[in-house]
Write an enzyme that holds these catalytic residues in place. Structure first.
Site, short mmCIF file in Angstrom:
data_model
loop_
_atom_site.label_atom_id
_atom_site.label_comp_id
_atom_site.label_asym_id
_atom_site.label_seq_id
_atom_site.Cartn_x
_atom_site.Cartn_y
_atom_site.Cartn_z
N LYS A 134 0.82 -1.22 0.00
CA LYS A 134 0.00 0.00 0.00
C LYS A 134 0.85 1.26 0.00
CE LYS A 134 -1.56 1.73 3.96
NZ LYS A 134 -1.43 3.14 4.30
N ASN A 135 1.81 1.32 0.91
CA ASN A 135 2.57 2.57 1.04
C ASN A 135 3.46 2.85 -0.15
OD1 ASN A 135 1.32 3.15 3.41
ND2 ASN A 135 3.01 2.52 4.74
N ARG A 181 -3.00 10.24 4.47
CA ARG A 181 -1.85 11.10 4.66
C ARG A 181 -0.98 11.14 3.40
NH1 ARG A 181 1.36 13.67 8.17
NH2 ARG A 181 3.58 13.33 7.96
N CYS A 183 -3.91 8.15 9.79
CA CYS A 183 -4.13 7.60 11.13
C CYS A 183 -3.61 8.56 12.20
CB CYS A 183 -3.39 6.27 11.27
SG CYS A 183 -4.27 4.91 10.53
N ARG A 234 2.22 14.48 13.32
CA ARG A 234 2.86 14.08 12.06
C ARG A 234 3.24 15.33 11.28
NH1 ARG A 234 0.17 8.50 10.12
NH2 ARG A 234 2.09 8.42 8.93
N PRO A 235 4.37 15.94 11.69
CA PRO A 235 4.79 17.19 11.05
C PRO A 235 5.22 16.97 9.60
CG PRO A 235 6.48 16.38 12.55
CD PRO A 235 5.30 15.47 12.70
N ILE A 236 5.26 18.06 8.82
CA ILE A 236 5.74 17.93 7.45
C ILE A 236 6.88 18.92 7.19
CG2 ILE A 236 3.69 16.93 6.34
CD1 ILE A 236 3.02 19.80 5.52
N ASP A 237 7.53 19.33 8.29
CA ASP A 237 8.61 20.32 8.15
C ASP A 237 9.73 19.85 7.23
OD1 ASP A 237 8.80 18.55 10.51
OD2 ASP A 237 10.80 19.41 10.71
N ASP A 241 5.10 0.23 11.86
CA ASP A 241 3.80 -0.28 11.38
C ASP A 241 3.57 -1.75 11.77
OD1 ASP A 241 3.28 2.15 10.31
OD2 ASP A 241 3.41 1.55 8.21
N ILE A 292 9.19 5.99 16.88
CA ILE A 292 8.88 6.80 15.68
C ILE A 292 7.67 7.72 15.92
CG2 ILE A 292 8.45 6.75 13.18
CD1 ILE A 292 11.01 5.27 13.75
N ARG A 298 -8.47 0.25 5.14
CA ARG A 298 -7.59 1.21 4.45
C ARG A 298 -6.36 0.50 3.88
NH1 ARG A 298 -5.35 5.65 7.97
NH2 ARG A 298 -4.14 5.68 6.08
C1 UD1 Z 1 5.25 6.49 6.42
C2 UD1 Z 1 4.17 5.45 6.30
C3 UD1 Z 1 3.71 5.04 7.66
C4 UD1 Z 1 4.86 4.58 8.53
C5 UD1 Z 1 5.97 5.62 8.53
C6 UD1 Z 1 7.24 5.17 9.24
C7 UD1 Z 1 3.09 6.01 4.21
C8 UD1 Z 1 1.90 6.55 3.55
N1 UD1 Z 1 3.07 6.02 5.56
O1 UD1 Z 1 4.66 7.61 7.06
O2 UD1 Z 1 2.76 3.98 7.51
O3 UD1 Z 1 4.41 4.38 9.84
O4 UD1 Z 1 6.33 5.98 7.18
O5 UD1 Z 1 7.70 4.00 8.63
O6 UD1 Z 1 4.02 5.54 3.59
N2 UD1 Z 1 8.80 13.64 10.69
C9 UD1 Z 1 9.15 14.93 10.98
N3 UD1 Z 1 9.01 15.88 10.00
C10 UD1 Z 1 8.55 15.57 8.75
C11 UD1 Z 1 8.21 14.23 8.47
C12 UD1 Z 1 8.35 13.28 9.46
O7 UD1 Z 1 9.57 15.25 12.08
O8 UD1 Z 1 8.46 16.45 7.90
C13 UD1 Z 1 8.95 12.61 11.74
C14 UD1 Z 1 7.63 11.94 12.13
O9 UD1 Z 1 6.92 12.65 13.09
C15 UD1 Z 1 8.09 10.59 12.62
C16 UD1 Z 1 9.31 10.30 11.76
O10 UD1 Z 1 9.74 11.55 11.21
O11 UD1 Z 1 8.52 10.68 13.95
C17 UD1 Z 1 9.08 9.32 10.63
O12 UD1 Z 1 7.97 9.74 9.86
P1 UD1 Z 1 7.87 9.44 8.31
O13 UD1 Z 1 8.86 8.40 7.94
O14 UD1 Z 1 7.87 10.72 7.57
O15 UD1 Z 1 6.42 8.82 8.22
P2 UD1 Z 1 5.40 9.01 7.05
O16 UD1 Z 1 6.12 9.17 5.76
O17 UD1 Z 1 4.38 10.02 7.42
#
Ligand code: UD1
Length: 430
Positions: free
Chosen positions: A22-23, A93, A117, A122-125, A305, A327, A397
């Site tokens: 899926k991912n 997401r 979820c 879940r920041p996107i910085d 996961d 994580i 999902r």
């Molecule tokens: C993806 C997966 C999710 C999985 C996760 C970790 C998808 C759609 N989702 O989520 O199922 O649990 O990888 O394997 O593929 N972080 C920041 N800033 C950012 C982005 C992330 O601080 O801009 C932090 C997050 O809060 C978290 C860590 O980095 O602590 C890892 O997150 P990330 O690998 O980005 O997870 P996703 O891509 O959202």
């Protein structure tokens, strides 16, 4: 409202076929619109998140032809909107991947801030930092994130944290930037490699995916391709845990055993035997389960996961296990539900102390998110009596035909949507 009803106690035995990841597929579908030519994607899992992503692509004008349940033909030449509707985004997401894909191709995109979820903040910085480094102006306002650039220029980007989403998003945009981009401290997850492989099949120049450093030389445009998504390591791991919890013996087919090493290692520590084949793994749980410790980490560490599913196994193992979630901070919400089924788990911050109990007992529980929902089903399969799992839309999902695949392994499980169906199932199996 649909529910799963499970009559526990049967060991899972037999063979199960794993669907596409899926991912990986979510990012791959977004990447498919980066060319004006047609891209055919095979081995798509038929799950809700994928269907929502396909709808989102159609909604912005891409031509989406679902050839069959697991194959889609996508053509991005007809895209007319660079703004992705809130309705879709709210639900998954991974829609943030449309930001990287559209920014790369059109140098402009606007996407509502992602949902998904609720497993912690879940920041996107890091996504923002990456896009800015490539020369885009990025703004967040009114619940939308927008990115725009006159042109994208390659850069040296250090990811402060290992992020799957940010790595893939920046890689997509950089594939069509001018010059060379280096992503340091990149995520190494199998789906990062899968997306890079697709982009390379479309004419991109990406090297190093699967290592800490990804090097991308931007190309002017991408072309059509045919591509098959990798098997879902999390779905596979979930079935492996279900076999362990039920003292079963199953062959999990259509997998890449290397991607399952962390799960296999933990199940071996817990007393299972694992046999690896070229594209299958066999899990045999014929000895008493024993405690172990698990810490979630970026790949190749133990996947976050897969944390709820292994906890569901360890809760009925001899001794005390310690599960550390490193994580996402809010990923133990299902523990209260599991404890209602008889487990003895205490959560302290990001650590769960799991005191093994002899057995679960069936109860009505609520799936708080996708993977936790799967863990509750695993507990139900191992439990004495009936378990009813509510809010299964979370599970749907990410798991294709979950109850059908489990039933194929001998589980007594059904998806029901009324009290009448529920009673009928209970009468049938008891
Ligand atoms: C993806 C997966 C999710 C999985 C996760 C970790 C998808 C759609 N989702 O989520 O199922 O649990 O990888 O394997 O593929 N972080 C920041 N800033 C950012 C982005 C992330 O601080 O801009 C932090 C997050 O809060 C978290 C860590 O980095 O602590 C890892 O997150 P990330 O690998 O980005 O997870 P996703 O891509 O959202």
């Amino acid at each position: 409202m649909e529910q799963f009803v499970v009559h526990g106690g049967n060991p899972l035995v037999g063979e199960v076929e794993i669907s596409g990841a899926k991912n990986a597929a979510l990012a791959i579908l977004a990447a498919a619109i980066m060319t004006d030519e047609t891209v055919v994607i095979e081995n798509l899992p038929d799950v809700r998140d994928i269907n929502i992503m396909l709808d989102a692509l159609s909604d912005i004008g891409a031509h989406v032809d679902r050839i069959d349940r697991h194959t889609a033909k996508i053509n991005g030449s007809t895209i007319r909107s660079l703004s992705v509707d809130y309705e879709y985004i709210r639900k998954i997401r991974a829609s943030y991947y449309l930001l990287g894909a559209l920014l790369g191709k059109f140098k402009e995109a606007e996407v509502a801030l992602p949902g998904g979820c609720v497993i912690g903040s879940r920041p996107i910085d890091l996504h923002v930092k990456g896009f800015k480094s490539l020369g885009a102006n990025v703004e967040i306002s009114f619940g939308l994130i927008s990115a725009k650039a006159d042109k994208l220029v390659g850069n040296h980007i250090y990811m402060d944290k290992v992020s799957v989403g940010a790595t893939i998003n920046v890689m997509m945009a950089a594939a069509l930037a001018e010059g060379k981009t280096i992503i340091e401290n990149a995520a190494k997850e199998p789906h990062v490699v899968d997306v890079a492989n697709l982009l390379n099949a479309m004419g991109a120049n990406i090297r190093g995916a699967g290592t800490d450093v990804i090097r991308i030389v931007g190309v002017e445009k991408l072309h059509g391709a045919e591509y098959s998504v990798i098997p879902d390591q999390i779905e596979a791991g979930t079935f492996m845990c279900a076999a362990a919890a039920t003292k079963g013996d199953i062959l999990v087919k259509n997998v890449i055993p290397k991607h399952l090493e962390a799960t296999s290692a933990k199940l071996i520590e817990a007393g299972c035997s694992i046999e690896e084949f070229d594209d299958a793994v066999r899990v045999v749980a014929n000895k008493p389960l024993t405690s172990t410790s698990v810490t979630t980490l970026p790949y190749p560490g133990y996947p976050t996961d897969m944390q709820p599913q292994i906890t569901a196994v360890l809760a009925i193992a001899n001794g005390t296990s310690v599960v550390t979630e490193s994580i996402f901070e809010n990923r133990f919400k299902y523990i209260d539900e599991l404890n209602r089924m008889g487990s003895n788990i205490q959560v302290e911050g990001n650590v769960a102390i799991v005191k093994g109990v002899e057995k679960y007992t069936g109860a009505e529980v609520c799936a708080p998110d996708l993977r936790a929902g799967a863990a509750l089903v695993i507990a139900g399969l191992a439990a004495e009596g009936f378990t009813i799992v509510d809010d299964i839309h979370f599970i749907q999902r990410g798991y294709e035909n979950f109850e059908v695949k489990l039933a194929g392994l001998g589980a007594e499980i059904a998806k029901v949507s009324s009290d009448k169906e529920l009673t009928k199932f209970m009468m049938k199996v008891s």
